[in-house]
Design a protein around this motif. Structure first.
Motif, mmCIF file in Angstrom:
data_model
loop_
_atom_site.group_PDB
_atom_site.id
_atom_site.type_symbol
_atom_site.label_atom_id
_atom_site.label_comp_id
_atom_site.label_asym_id
_atom_site.label_seq_id
_atom_site.Cartn_x
_atom_site.Cartn_y
_atom_site.Cartn_z
ATOM 1 N N MET A 163 -91.920 24.990 7.533
ATOM 2 C CA MET A 163 -92.869 24.876 6.421
ATOM 3 C C MET A 163 -93.229 23.409 6.171
ATOM 4 O O MET A 163 -94.394 23.072 5.931
ATOM 5 N N ALA A 164 -92.211 22.549 6.248
ATOM 6 C CA ALA A 164 -92.464 21.114 6.049
ATOM 7 C C ALA A 164 -93.481 20.637 7.090
ATOM 8 O O ALA A 164 -94.392 19.874 6.784
ATOM 9 N N ARG A 165 -93.338 21.126 8.324
ATOM 10 C CA ARG A 165 -94.230 20.672 9.385
ATOM 11 C C ARG A 165 -95.664 21.156 9.151
ATOM 12 O O ARG A 165 -96.610 20.454 9.469
ATOM 13 N N ARG A 166 -95.783 22.365 8.564
ATOM 14 C CA ARG A 166 -97.134 22.860 8.240
ATOM 15 C C ARG A 166 -97.751 22.024 7.108
ATOM 16 O O ARG A 166 -98.907 21.616 7.169
ATOM 17 N N ILE A 167 -96.949 21.794 6.063
ATOM 18 C CA ILE A 167 -97.478 21.104 4.881
ATOM 19 C C ILE A 167 -97.772 19.625 5.180
ATOM 20 O O ILE A 167 -98.784 19.084 4.749
ATOM 21 N N PHE A 168 -96.856 18.993 5.909
ATOM 22 C CA PHE A 168 -97.029 17.558 6.217
ATOM 23 C C PHE A 168 -97.349 17.394 7.701
ATOM 24 O O PHE A 168 -96.683 16.638 8.415
ATOM 25 N N HIS A 169 -98.380 18.135 8.177
ATOM 26 C CA HIS A 169 -98.608 18.177 9.621
ATOM 27 C C HIS A 169 -98.945 16.813 10.215
ATOM 28 O O HIS A 169 -98.549 16.499 11.321
ATOM 29 N N GLU A 170 -99.644 15.956 9.432
ATOM 30 C CA GLU A 170 -99.988 14.637 9.998
ATOM 31 C C GLU A 170 -98.710 13.828 10.273
ATOM 32 O O GLU A 170 -98.629 13.113 11.271
ATOM 33 N N ALA A 171 -97.740 13.950 9.377
ATOM 34 C CA ALA A 171 -96.518 13.147 9.512
ATOM 35 C C ALA A 171 -95.503 13.766 10.462
ATOM 36 O O ALA A 171 -94.751 13.045 11.118
ATOM 37 N N LEU A 172 -95.490 15.107 10.550
ATOM 38 C CA LEU A 172 -94.359 15.737 11.233
ATOM 39 C C LEU A 172 -94.714 16.551 12.493
ATOM 40 O O LEU A 172 -93.819 17.135 13.109
ATOM 41 N N SER A 173 -95.992 16.563 12.873
ATOM 42 C CA SER A 173 -96.366 17.435 13.994
ATOM 43 C C SER A 173 -95.649 17.060 15.299
ATOM 44 O O SER A 173 -95.405 17.911 16.144
ATOM 45 N N ASP A 174 -95.277 15.786 15.456
ATOM 46 C CA ASP A 174 -94.600 15.394 16.696
ATOM 47 C C ASP A 174 -93.088 15.261 16.516
ATOM 48 O O ASP A 174 -92.403 14.647 17.338
ATOM 49 N N VAL A 175 -92.571 15.811 15.422
ATOM 50 C CA VAL A 175 -91.143 15.640 15.110
ATOM 51 C C VAL A 175 -90.398 16.961 15.323
ATOM 52 O O VAL A 175 -90.876 18.024 14.934
ATOM 53 N N SER A 176 -89.222 16.880 15.935
ATOM 54 C CA SER A 176 -88.423 18.096 16.138
ATOM 55 C C SER A 176 -87.477 18.293 14.954
ATOM 56 O O SER A 176 -87.221 17.359 14.189
ATOM 57 N N LEU A 177 -86.954 19.512 14.846
ATOM 58 C CA LEU A 177 -85.975 19.825 13.802
ATOM 59 C C LEU A 177 -84.767 18.891 13.916
ATOM 60 O O LEU A 177 -84.289 18.356 12.917
ATOM 61 N N ASP A 178 -84.302 18.702 15.152
ATOM 62 C CA ASP A 178 -83.149 17.814 15.371
ATOM 63 C C ASP A 178 -83.407 16.415 14.828
ATOM 64 O O ASP A 178 -82.576 15.847 14.128
ATOM 65 N N ALA A 179 -84.585 15.877 15.191
ATOM 66 C CA ALA A 179 -84.908 14.512 14.772
ATOM 67 C C ALA A 179 -85.013 14.435 13.253
ATOM 68 O O ALA A 179 -84.548 13.475 12.632
ATOM 69 N N PHE A 180 -85.617 15.468 12.665
ATOM 70 C CA PHE A 180 -85.793 15.465 11.213
ATOM 71 C C PHE A 180 -84.435 15.550 10.514
ATOM 72 O O PHE A 180 -84.147 14.808 9.575
ATOM 73 N N HIS A 181 -83.584 16.448 11.004
ATOM 74 C CA HIS A 181 -82.265 16.618 10.380
ATOM 75 C C HIS A 181 -81.442 15.333 10.507
ATOM 76 O O HIS A 181 -80.749 14.937 9.570
ATOM 77 N N THR A 182 -81.548 14.672 11.646
ATOM 78 C CA THR A 182 -80.839 13.394 11.816
ATOM 79 C C THR A 182 -81.409 12.362 10.836
ATOM 80 O O THR A 182 -80.663 11.609 10.214
ATOM 81 N N ALA A 183 -82.737 12.356 10.705
ATOM 82 C CA ALA A 183 -83.373 11.365 9.826
ATOM 83 C C ALA A 183 -82.950 11.542 8.364
ATOM 84 O O ALA A 183 -82.693 10.557 7.678
ATOM 85 N N VAL A 184 -82.858 12.785 7.891
ATOM 86 C CA VAL A 184 -82.486 12.969 6.476
ATOM 87 C C VAL A 184 -81.006 12.676 6.246
ATOM 88 O O VAL A 184 -80.558 12.626 5.104
ATOM 89 N N ASN A 185 -80.267 12.492 7.326
ATOM 90 C CA ASN A 185 -78.860 12.116 7.196
ATOM 91 C C ASN A 185 -78.600 10.715 7.748
ATOM 92 O O ASN A 185 -77.476 10.390 8.112
ATOM 93 N N HIS A 186 -79.671 9.919 7.769
ATOM 94 C CA HIS A 186 -79.536 8.547 8.267
ATOM 95 C C HIS A 186 -78.517 7.778 7.425
ATOM 96 O O HIS A 186 -78.484 7.901 6.210
ATOM 97 N N VAL A 187 -77.696 6.984 8.074
ATOM 98 C CA VAL A 187 -76.683 6.200 7.373
ATOM 99 C C VAL A 187 -76.913 4.717 7.596
ATOM 100 O O VAL A 187 -77.166 4.287 8.719
ATOM 101 N N GLY A 188 -76.841 3.978 6.524
ATOM 102 C CA GLY A 188 -76.929 2.527 6.647
ATOM 103 C C GLY A 188 -76.752 1.907 5.282
ATOM 104 O O GLY A 188 -77.271 2.436 4.293
ATOM 105 N N PRO A 189 -76.006 0.821 5.179
ATOM 106 C CA PRO A 189 -75.842 0.161 3.886
ATOM 107 C C PRO A 189 -77.208 -0.197 3.309
ATOM 108 O O PRO A 189 -78.108 -0.595 4.048
#
Ligand code: ZN
Length: 543
Positions: free
Chosen positions: A360-386
């Motif tokens: 659904m996120a990919r449909r709603i934000f298609h310009e931002a997420l059309s080339d993004v995989s579920l894996d990449a997105f899930h990793t991104a929302v769990n990005h770690v860094g001080p």
């Protein structure tokens, strides 16, 4: 007086107090959402008056008399019955309040109300000097409050002493060891700064090396070590996926859909925009949550909404039959935060959650997420860094932000740290604990609303919430089973029903640490959080 009549009258007066307090909450919500700038002075007068009225009624000697009658009766024979719980907690808050002079209560309400726009202006212009006199006054008022609360006996002439001789009276609180403790106790009944320091020290010792290892893996992944071709946005960092363009209106639609799916009832609540997100339970059938949108930061609003939804679900799950009494109120801020962090992190940052929501996120934000995989997105929302900003911190580094604030506010209150030296002390601690130095005070000591609102002793409840959330979620997984599969179908019903039954409907039947032990079989503990973080990040980045 007949104990049943005394109890009814006690409850009637207590409910009236709750109506009065909820009127202040509504004005506070309005102040941060829709009130025009010019209304600040008038609003501070309203808030001051209401706080004074509330204090006058809450310290009426008649309440103490009614409580004494109830406490001497069989109504409190069963310690976890609603009457016994209400009497126990009303006694606690009554004894606290009669120690505070009305002038101090009014001064605090007025000062913090006026300090709000000053903090906003100081934060906007990165001008700590503008905010400094306000913070100095607030710290002094909180010292006065702490000194009044630490008094062993209530103010002379008040009837609270009648209680202390009764056989069913709970043991008096141990003498506060630090001026911080009476303030902390307001948010987390039964907690004390020494025990927290020990718990937080153990947590910090485990977190610091874990953050270093995971951040390094995350950094390597972001800079091409494990590149997955088209998932890699221009510029390199995988987490940069989330800083692409996410139109505000569509963020709102998506956030509201996830909030409703989690169980937040929009007929009994609403979502608005503020500088600093919060949840305010106005009363039965009316829970206000807020967020802020950044069109180049997907996480800020989305996880902020899920966080506030966790708070909102707790408020919406309180037993309406007990509205306005301790049996119908949240246990503590730490338990409240456990609900928000559980939904924000254990649910909304999980892989199964995104299995359902990512298409659904990919449909709603298609310009931002059309080339993004579920894996990449899930990793991104769990990005770690001080990072420098607490509310944008990842799950792993978040508690380090709290530990810094916990140490600084204790030093401010005790006088070991002068307000004028706060920016330097803040920057030094960030360098020491997170390895970063703020470029200005807006991303340093001016970033949070709490101190301008007089909320000293509040920060540690965030970390307690994270610890409790990990303990509760581990227990829910064991008892319910199949949660991951349910999340993958967008189904949160069994988890919500479990939380309703174990936490929400229980009101203040038990104090926070007792509630955690009652549900999970263990006292508050940092280990389940560390275990869940290690599991999650080893799945994401390998060990
Ligand atoms: Zn929260």
């Amino acid at each position: 007086m007949d104990p049943h009549e005394a109890y009814s009258e006690l409850i009637r007066r207590t409910r009236d107090l709750s109506y009065l307090a909820s009127t202040s909450s509504l004005l506070g919500w309005d102040e941060q959402t829709f009130m025009p700038e010019g209304g600040a002075f008038h609003r501070s007068a309203q808030m001051g008056l209401l706080a004074g009225l509330h204090h006058e009624r809450a310290t009426d000697p008649k309440l103490g008399e009614l409580l004494a009658v109830v406490e001497s009766s069989d109504l409190v024979a069963e310690p976890t019955s609603p009457a016994a719980v209400n009497a126990r907690e009303l006694r606690r808050s009554y004894n606290r309040r009669v120690r505070l002079p009305r002038t101090l209560v009014e001064d605090l309400a007025r000062t913090t109300s006026l300090a709000q726009p000053e903090w906003v202006a100081a934060r906007t212009t990165c001008d700590f000097v503008r905010f400094r006199p306000w913070l100095e006054k607030i710290i002094q008022l909180k010292r006065d409050e702490s000194a009044c609360l630490a008094t062993e006996t209530p103010i002379a002439g008040k009837p609270a002493e009648a209680h202390s001789s009764h056989k069913k009276a709970p043991a008096p609180a141990p003498p506060a060891r630090s001026p911080y403790d009476p303030l902390l106790d307001d948010y987390e009944p039964g907690a004390n700064s020494q025990e927290l320091a020990t718990l937080f020290h153990a947590l910090r010792s485990e977190l610091v090396p874990l953050v270093a290892t995971i951040s390094e893996r995350c950094r390597r992944l972001n800079h091409g070590g494990a590149s997955t071709g088209s998932n890699q946005p221009p510029g390199g960092a995988r987490s940069a996926i989330l800083t692409r363009f996410f139109p505000r209106a569509r963020q709102q639609v998506f956030g509201e859909a996830a909030a409703a799916a989690a169980g937040f009832d929009f007929k009994r609540g609403r979502l608005d925009v503020t500088a600093h997100p919060f949840c305010s339970g106005i009363g039965t059938g009316d829970c206000r949550i807020t967020t802020r949108y950044d069109e180049h930061n997907f996480s800020d609003a989305f996880f902020g909404i899920l966080h506030e939804v966790g708070h909102g679900l707790y408020e919406q799950g309180l037993d309406p039959e007990h509205y306005g009494t301790p049996m119908g109120e949240a246990v503590s801020l730490g338990i409240h935060e456990s609900q928000s962090r559980l939904w924000e992190n254990a649910v909304a940052r999980s892989r199964p959650f995104w299995t359902y929501w990512f298409p659904m996120a990919r449909r709603i934000f298609h310009e931002a997420l059309s080339d993004v995989s579920l894996d990449a997105f899930h990793t991104a929302v769990n990005h770690v860094g001080p990072s420098l900003i607490r509310v944008q911190a990842d799950e792993l580094t978040y508690n380090l932000h709290i530990i810094v604030r916990f140490e600084l506010e204790q030093a401010l209150l005790s006088g070991d740290l002068a307000v004028a030296d706060l920016p330097a002390a803040w920057n030094q601690k960030y360098e020491e604990v997170l390895g970063l130095k703020p470029g200005n005070d807006a991303e340093g000591c001016l970033q949070d609303i709490h101190w301008s609102a007089g909320l000293i002793g509040y920060f540690p409840t965030y970390t307690l919430g994270n610890l409790y959330a990990a303990q509760l979620f581990a227990k829910a997984e064991t008892e319910l089973g199949g949660l991951e599969e349910a999340f993958a179908h967008g189904d949160y019903e069994s988890l919500l029903a479990w939380l309703r039954q174990k936490v929400h409907c229980e009101g203040q039947r038990r104090r926070p640490a007792e509630l955690i032990e009652h549900i999970t079989g263990n006292k508050p503990d940092h280990r389940p959080l560390i275990a869940s973080l290690k599991r999650k990040y080893s799945e994401l980045y390998g060990t």
